[in-house]
Design an enzyme around this catalytic site. Structure first.
Site, PDB file in Angstrom:
ATOM      1  N   HIS A  37      -8.218   0.445  18.911  1.00  0.00           N
ATOM      2  CA  HIS A  37      -7.951   1.718  18.226  1.00  0.00           C
ATOM      3  C   HIS A  37      -9.270   2.274  17.716  1.00  0.00           C
ATOM      4  O   HIS A  37      -9.605   2.171  16.558  1.00  0.00           O
ATOM      5  CB  HIS A  37      -6.979   1.449  17.070  1.00  0.00           C
ATOM      6  CG  HIS A  37      -6.540   2.672  16.334  1.00  0.00           C
ATOM      7  ND1 HIS A  37      -6.065   3.798  16.955  1.00  0.00           N
ATOM      8  CD2 HIS A  37      -6.500   2.934  14.999  1.00  0.00           C
ATOM      9  CE1 HIS A  37      -5.750   4.700  16.032  1.00  0.00           C
ATOM     10  NE2 HIS A  37      -6.006   4.195  14.846  1.00  0.00           N
TER      11      HIS A  37
ATOM     12  N   ARG B 171     -10.947   6.157   5.937  1.00  0.00           N
ATOM     13  CA  ARG B 171     -12.324   6.629   6.099  1.00  0.00           C
ATOM     14  C   ARG B 171     -12.494   8.066   5.634  1.00  0.00           C
ATOM     15  O   ARG B 171     -11.525   8.805   5.471  1.00  0.00           O
ATOM     16  CB  ARG B 171     -12.768   6.488   7.554  1.00  0.00           C
ATOM     17  CG  ARG B 171     -11.897   7.197   8.555  1.00  0.00           C
ATOM     18  CD  ARG B 171     -12.389   6.882   9.941  1.00  0.00           C
ATOM     19  NE  ARG B 171     -11.434   7.279  10.943  1.00  0.00           N
ATOM     20  CZ  ARG B 171     -11.753   7.694  12.145  1.00  0.00           C
ATOM     21  NH1 ARG B 171     -13.033   7.765  12.496  1.00  0.00           N
ATOM     22  NH2 ARG B 171     -10.836   8.039  13.014  1.00  0.00           N
TER      23      ARG B 171
ATOM     24  N   ASN C 221      -7.122  -0.119   8.941  1.00  0.00           N
ATOM     25  CA  ASN C 221      -8.236  -0.078   9.905  1.00  0.00           C
ATOM     26  C   ASN C 221      -9.451  -0.877   9.437  1.00  0.00           C
ATOM     27  O   ASN C 221      -9.605  -1.079   8.237  1.00  0.00           O
ATOM     28  CB  ASN C 221      -8.662   1.385  10.100  1.00  0.00           C
ATOM     29  CG  ASN C 221      -7.803   2.077  11.144  1.00  0.00           C
ATOM     30  OD1 ASN C 221      -7.573   1.526  12.214  1.00  0.00           O
ATOM     31  ND2 ASN C 221      -7.336   3.268  10.825  1.00  0.00           N
TER      32      ASN C 221
ATOM     33  N   ASN D  23     -11.822  -3.759   3.669  1.00  0.00           N
ATOM     34  CA  ASN D  23     -10.444  -3.933   4.137  1.00  0.00           C
ATOM     35  C   ASN D  23     -10.135  -5.368   4.573  1.00  0.00           C
ATOM     36  O   ASN D  23      -8.998  -5.817   4.464  1.00  0.00           O
ATOM     37  CB  ASN D  23     -10.120  -2.918   5.234  1.00  0.00           C
ATOM     38  CG  ASN D  23      -9.887  -1.522   4.652  1.00  0.00           C
ATOM     39  OD1 ASN D  23      -9.888  -1.350   3.442  1.00  0.00           O
ATOM     40  ND2 ASN D  23      -9.697  -0.534   5.515  1.00  0.00           N
TER      41      ASN D  23
ATOM     42  N   GLY E 230       0.031   4.323  -0.534  1.00  0.00           N
ATOM     43  CA  GLY E 230      -0.783   5.540  -0.399  1.00  0.00           C
ATOM     44  C   GLY E 230      -0.172   6.484   0.616  1.00  0.00           C
ATOM     45  O   GLY E 230       1.057   6.500   0.811  1.00  0.00           O
TER      46      GLY E 230
ATOM     47  N   ARG F 118     -13.969   4.013  11.800  1.00  0.00           N
ATOM     48  CA  ARG F 118     -12.995   3.033  11.292  1.00  0.00           C
ATOM     49  C   ARG F 118     -13.709   1.704  11.005  1.00  0.00           C
ATOM     50  O   ARG F 118     -13.361   0.977  10.086  1.00  0.00           O
ATOM     51  CB  ARG F 118     -11.886   2.808  12.323  1.00  0.00           C
ATOM     52  CG  ARG F 118     -11.002   4.017  12.558  1.00  0.00           C
ATOM     53  CD  ARG F 118      -9.900   3.698  13.542  1.00  0.00           C
ATOM     54  NE  ARG F 118      -9.054   4.858  13.833  1.00  0.00           N
ATOM     55  CZ  ARG F 118      -9.277   5.709  14.819  1.00  0.00           C
ATOM     56  NH1 ARG F 118     -10.321   5.564  15.617  1.00  0.00           N
ATOM     57  NH2 ARG F 118      -8.467   6.734  15.030  1.00  0.00           N
TER      58      ARG F 118
ATOM     59  N   ASP G 124       2.114  -1.510  -4.548  1.00  0.00           N
ATOM     60  CA  ASP G 124       0.709  -1.114  -4.642  1.00  0.00           C
ATOM     61  C   ASP G 124       0.097  -1.783  -5.872  1.00  0.00           C
ATOM     62  O   ASP G 124       0.817  -2.241  -6.758  1.00  0.00           O
ATOM     63  CB  ASP G 124       0.581   0.416  -4.768  1.00  0.00           C
ATOM     64  CG  ASP G 124      -0.762   0.929  -4.264  1.00  0.00           C
ATOM     65  OD1 ASP G 124      -0.814   1.480  -3.142  1.00  0.00           O
ATOM     66  OD2 ASP G 124      -1.777   0.755  -4.989  1.00  0.00           O
TER      67      ASP G 124
ATOM     68  N   GLY H  13       1.545   4.559   3.621  1.00  0.00           N
ATOM     69  CA  GLY H  13       2.666   3.750   3.133  1.00  0.00           C
ATOM     70  C   GLY H  13       3.836   4.610   2.684  1.00  0.00           C
ATOM     71  O   GLY H  13       4.991   4.380   3.079  1.00  0.00           O
TER      72      GLY H  13
ATOM     73  N   GLY I 141       0.867  -1.181   0.000  1.00  0.00           N
ATOM     74  CA  GLY I 141       0.000   0.000   0.000  1.00  0.00           C
ATOM     75  C   GLY I 141       0.899   1.225   0.000  1.00  0.00           C
ATOM     76  O   GLY I 141       1.516   1.548   1.018  1.00  0.00           O
TER      77      GLY I 141
HETATM   78  N1  APR Z   1      -2.863  -4.543  -2.624  1.00  0.00           N
HETATM   79  C1  APR Z   1      -1.977  -3.536  -2.533  1.00  0.00           C
HETATM   80  N2  APR Z   1      -2.340  -2.246  -2.342  1.00  0.00           N
HETATM   81  C2  APR Z   1      -3.663  -1.998  -2.272  1.00  0.00           C
HETATM   82  C3  APR Z   1      -4.649  -3.008  -2.354  1.00  0.00           C
HETATM   83  C4  APR Z   1      -4.184  -4.330  -2.537  1.00  0.00           C
HETATM   84  N3  APR Z   1      -5.050  -5.356  -2.616  1.00  0.00           N
HETATM   85  N4  APR Z   1      -5.869  -2.428  -2.227  1.00  0.00           N
HETATM   86  C5  APR Z   1      -5.660  -1.111  -2.050  1.00  0.00           C
HETATM   87  N5  APR Z   1      -4.337  -0.828  -2.092  1.00  0.00           N
HETATM   88  C6  APR Z   1      -3.660   0.465  -1.978  1.00  0.00           C
HETATM   89  C7  APR Z   1      -4.388   1.575  -2.714  1.00  0.00           C
HETATM   90  O1  APR Z   1      -4.143   1.512  -4.108  1.00  0.00           O
HETATM   91  C8  APR Z   1      -3.796   2.816  -2.048  1.00  0.00           C
HETATM   92  O2  APR Z   1      -2.688   3.315  -2.758  1.00  0.00           O
HETATM   93  O3  APR Z   1      -3.645   0.916  -0.628  1.00  0.00           O
HETATM   94  C9  APR Z   1      -3.346   2.309  -0.670  1.00  0.00           C
HETATM   95  C10 APR Z   1      -4.053   2.996   0.473  1.00  0.00           C
HETATM   96  O4  APR Z   1      -3.632   4.314   0.483  1.00  0.00           O
HETATM   97  P1  APR Z   1      -4.579   5.559   0.829  1.00  0.00           P
HETATM   98  O5  APR Z   1      -5.868   5.426   0.098  1.00  0.00           O
HETATM   99  O6  APR Z   1      -3.774   6.809   0.673  1.00  0.00           O
HETATM  100  O7  APR Z   1      -4.936   5.314   2.384  1.00  0.00           O
HETATM  101  P2  APR Z   1      -3.993   5.653   3.636  1.00  0.00           P
HETATM  102  O8  APR Z   1      -4.315   6.991   4.152  1.00  0.00           O
HETATM  103  O9  APR Z   1      -2.599   5.312   3.316  1.00  0.00           O
HETATM  104  O10 APR Z   1      -4.589   4.611   4.712  1.00  0.00           O
HETATM  105  C11 APR Z   1      -4.385   3.233   4.552  1.00  0.00           C
HETATM  106  O11 APR Z   1      -4.248   2.847   6.910  1.00  0.00           O
HETATM  107  O12 APR Z   1      -4.570   4.323   8.650  1.00  0.00           O
HETATM  108  C12 APR Z   1      -5.146   3.315   7.890  1.00  0.00           C
HETATM  109  O13 APR Z   1      -7.521   3.791   7.946  1.00  0.00           O
HETATM  110  C13 APR Z   1      -6.370   3.795   7.126  1.00  0.00           C
HETATM  111  O14 APR Z   1      -7.111   1.629   6.436  1.00  0.00           O
HETATM  112  C14 APR Z   1      -6.444   2.798   6.017  1.00  0.00           C
HETATM  113  C15 APR Z   1      -4.962   2.496   5.732  1.00  0.00           C
END
Ligand code: APR
Length: 310
Positions: free
Chosen positions: A175, A82, A120, A95, A11, A88, A33, A14, A9
């Site tokens: 959490h 979220r 989460n 998730n 995002g 969450r 990702d 990450g 991930g």
């Molecule tokens: N495999 C790999 N990456 C994935 C998959 C998957 N199957 N599904 C989603 N992703 C990637 C998305 O493409 C995205 O880039 O996970 C990333 C999530 O990043 P964001 O949307 O920016 O979310 P972020 O703020 O990083 O939060 C991620 O952490 O704090 C917790 O509640 C939050 O559950 C959330 C997680």
């Protein structure tokens, strides 16, 4: 050879985690990702900061789990964050499926790794990763307690106008809104905050801590917190890779401990090269015990809700 840390991930959480890891030179980082190009772009951009920031670690972006193989630590941040109005817990269906699929890949490519879950609803997602991976419990844990505690510490430091360096705090439990900040165990250079602040102010700061994630979500409107979560993950990784034996609040497996009965919840643990080397049991008073029990009950209901998506 440098340690290898994979982050699933790429995002907000990450990529920010990668940033803190690189700046602390903790090891080589692989950012994975499902979105094509994005992890590669972020990784290259971060790598190009190395000469300025002077870190000698590699940062690689990928869509292929082969590149993560034999990681020492895998951080799971993949999933949906979220939006305002969501808790969450509303993220559970989507998730759970993502964490399941990701964990299967982690087991296949890095069977000896330590997994740190960030997705989460945290305590339930660590449970899912544990169930799917079947890793020994000391090699799987969740990041939440350090984040909740650092929020509490920030608010305490601001309120008392003292250095954050001197403020320690502990937040236990799940959490979520039922988390349990522990003012009795929160101190300014050893002085309990109960001696430094009126209990009304302590209660207000504890409540702000419980709602700390929501406060950020409401401000951002398009996602949730990432700087402090990323820093918290990096602190856990540092404790593990350097075998520091730090005592930090993390979501760890508790069975007889605190009478939890086989769930992952936020408790103080000793973090070293084996991962969770010990769960520290604090003496709680009746009110704290009651609040902790309630929080654990909530975690159990979330875990039960994951079952139909597994
Ligand atoms: N495999 C790999 N990456 C994935 C998959 C998957 N199957 N599904 C989603 N992703 C990637 C998305 O493409 C995205 O880039 O996970 C990333 C999530 O990043 P964001 O949307 O920016 O979310 P972020 O703020 O990083 O939060 C991620 O952490 O704090 C917790 O509640 C939050 O559950 C959330 C997680």
């Amino acid at each position: 050879m440098r340690p290898k840390i994979s982050i699933i991930g790429a995002g907000n959480v990450g990529a920010t985690t990668a940033h803190w890891i690189a700046s602390k030179e903790l090891g080589d980082v692989v950012l994975l990702d499902i979105v094509e190009g994005m992890p590669q772009g972020k990784a290259l951009d971060l790598l190009e900061a190395a000469p300025v920031e002077e870190f000698d670690v590699d940062v690689k972006g990928t869509n292929n789990y082969e590149d993560t193989k034999n990681s020492d630590i895998v951080v799971i941040t993949s999933g949906v964050p979220r939006k305002p109005g969501m808790s969450r817990d509303d993220l559970i269906s989507i998730n759970t499926k993502i964490v399941k699929e990701v964990t299967q890949n982690v087991v296949k490519h890095s069977p000896n790794s330590i997994i740190i879950v960030v997705t989460n609803p945290l305590d339930a997602m660590v449970f899912v990763a544990s169930k799917v991976s079947k890793f020994p419990h000391h090699r799987i844990l969740g990041m939440a307690g350090i984040l909740d505690s650092t929020r509490f510490r920030t608010f305490i430091a601001k309120e008392l106008d003292v250095s954050v360096e001197d403020v320690d705090a502990i937040v236990l439990g799940g959490h979520g809104d039922s988390m349990v900040p522990l003012p009795r165990y929160s101190t300014v250079n050893g002085i309990p905050i109960t001696e430094l602040m009126h209990h009304d102010r302590i209660n207000a700061l504890a409540e702000r801590t419980r709602k700390g994630g929501e406060e950020i979500v409401n401000l951002l409107k398009t996602g949730s917190a990432f700087y402090a979560p990323g820093a918290a993950v990096a602190e856990m990784i540092e404790a593990i890779l350097k075998d520091k034996k730090r005592i930090l609040p993390c979501a760890a497996y508790c069975n007889s401990e605190y009478d939890v009965g086989g769930y992952f919840v936020g408790v103080p643990v000793k973090l070293g090269k084996k991962g969770v080397e010990k769960v520290i049991e604090l003496k709680l008073n009746a009110d704290e015990k009651e609040a902790f029990k309630k929080s654990v009950e909530h975690v159990k209901s979330l875990v039960a809700a994951t079952e139909k998506y597994l």
